[in-house]
Enzyme design. Sequence first.
Site, PDB file in Angstrom:
ATOM      1  N   LYS A  36       0.802  -1.231   0.000  1.00  0.00           N
ATOM      2  CA  LYS A  36       0.000   0.000   0.000  1.00  0.00           C
ATOM      3  C   LYS A  36       0.835   1.281   0.000  1.00  0.00           C
ATOM      4  CE  LYS A  36      -0.625   0.089   5.030  1.00  0.00           C
ATOM      5  NZ  LYS A  36      -1.330  -0.617   6.093  1.00  0.00           N
ATOM      6  N   ARG A 129      -8.073   0.057  16.405  1.00  0.00           N
ATOM      7  CA  ARG A 129      -8.518   0.333  15.055  1.00  0.00           C
ATOM      8  C   ARG A 129      -9.532  -0.758  14.741  1.00  0.00           C
ATOM      9  NH1 ARG A 129      -4.406   0.876  10.038  1.00  0.00           N
ATOM     10  NH2 ARG A 129      -4.884  -1.339   9.861  1.00  0.00           N
TER      11      ARG A 129
HETATM   12  C1  LIG Z   1      -0.584  -1.505   6.604  1.00  0.00           C
HETATM   13  C2  LIG Z   1      -0.976  -2.760   7.257  1.00  0.00           C
HETATM   14  C3  LIG Z   1       0.003  -3.734   7.537  1.00  0.00           C
HETATM   15  C4  LIG Z   1       1.473  -3.540   7.243  1.00  0.00           C
HETATM   16  O1  LIG Z   1       2.062  -2.695   8.190  1.00  0.00           O
HETATM   17  P1  LIG Z   1       3.627  -2.333   8.115  1.00  0.00           P
HETATM   18  O2  LIG Z   1       3.864  -1.550   9.344  1.00  0.00           O
HETATM   19  O3  LIG Z   1       3.832  -1.549   6.878  1.00  0.00           O
HETATM   20  O4  LIG Z   1       4.379  -3.616   8.105  1.00  0.00           O
HETATM   21  C5  LIG Z   1      -0.429  -4.915   8.117  1.00  0.00           C
HETATM   22  N1  LIG Z   1      -1.724  -5.129   8.414  1.00  0.00           N
HETATM   23  C6  LIG Z   1      -2.682  -4.218   8.169  1.00  0.00           C
HETATM   24  C7  LIG Z   1      -4.085  -4.525   8.529  1.00  0.00           C
HETATM   25  C8  LIG Z   1      -2.343  -3.000   7.596  1.00  0.00           C
HETATM   26  O5  LIG Z   1      -3.283  -2.085   7.336  1.00  0.00           O
END
Ligand SMILES: *Cc1c(COP(=O)(O)O)cnc(C)c1O
Length: 353
Positions: A36, A129
Amino acid sequence: MKYPSLTINKSKLSHNIKIIQDLCTSNGVSFCAVTKVFCANSEVTQIFYDAGIRDFADTRIENLKKINYPSTTKWLLRAPMLCETEDVVKHSDISLNSELSTISALSQKAQKTKKTHKVILMIDMGDLREGIVPKDALNTCGEILKMPNIELYGIGANYNCFGGVIPTQESLNEVVEIAETIEKNFGINLKVISPGNSGSIHFLTSKTMPKRVNNLRIGEVILLGRETSYQQHIEGMFEDVFCFDAQIIELKTKPSMPTGEIGLNAFGEKPTYVDKGDMIRAIIACGRQDVSIDKIIPLDKNIELIGQSSDHTIVDVTNSTTKYKVGDILSFKVSYGSILSLSTSEYVKKVLV
Ligand SMILES: *Cc1c(COP(=O)(O)O)cnc(C)c1O
């Protein structure tokens, strides 16, 4: 070369992917690569694919649509909107969920296309969250298990995000306990227990990951070489895979104090200034709609970012040992937040080197 540009070093990125692959493998943990932050840019995902990554994850279905390699599994990380469930079933194999009404809509869409959609039920372990509260786990799973064309694939939890909560072994053990209670109660086997992201790397480096945890969803540490619970550098990883470059379009000696009565700036804020006398001011061609100056660090340590409007960034270069001129490039170290906004800005060229 065209500017502004976000440069991505291919060999450094491949190297970082390899280190995380080895770290996960040696701990018996699989991971999906989270795309992302760079909007699943296809040149970048190709590097992941070439490195052997087959599980790709993103929060946006638009990004997952761009990932079309053979034999891959696509994970949607953000709980689906009700308006996109058809696309979710079509363009992802697994989605992270916390609402029965949404999972039911996914079930209906999956029946129509005769697919089975895999669901990971998210448990909120305190980061506040997404996720159901732990006491609702059994009831919720009972409902999910009744839904046609839905496979309850596993459970997950997220830390280090909204609340900044750092995952502990105790908390991960609790997730495992919830999983085992579900398994015992319904006589099923959950294939995936996925409680974390780049904030859980310390369990791998210290070999303290609870046994049944078998998956993480990993983005940031691969890109920036640091885990996100304690901001520790991971041995052998590059921190400079990405670099931001912008071009100087004006360079002049001007006062440090604006002249005239001070009203609001372009963003409705009232700026304050310190009178430092005359300074050499450079304008670089990038602005707030590309990146915030709080999230980039100049490689030239003697220059200072002093302000920004939509498309201009003002830099004090008075103390630099470099004699800059119009057309020169200023380079910056980037962070998670700046890679995100620079990737999103269509004005910023993405350059693989
Ligand atoms: C963005 C995201 C991740 C990845 O997080 P990083 O800190 O970039 O490794 C994992 N799980 C969810 C649900 C996310 O939104």
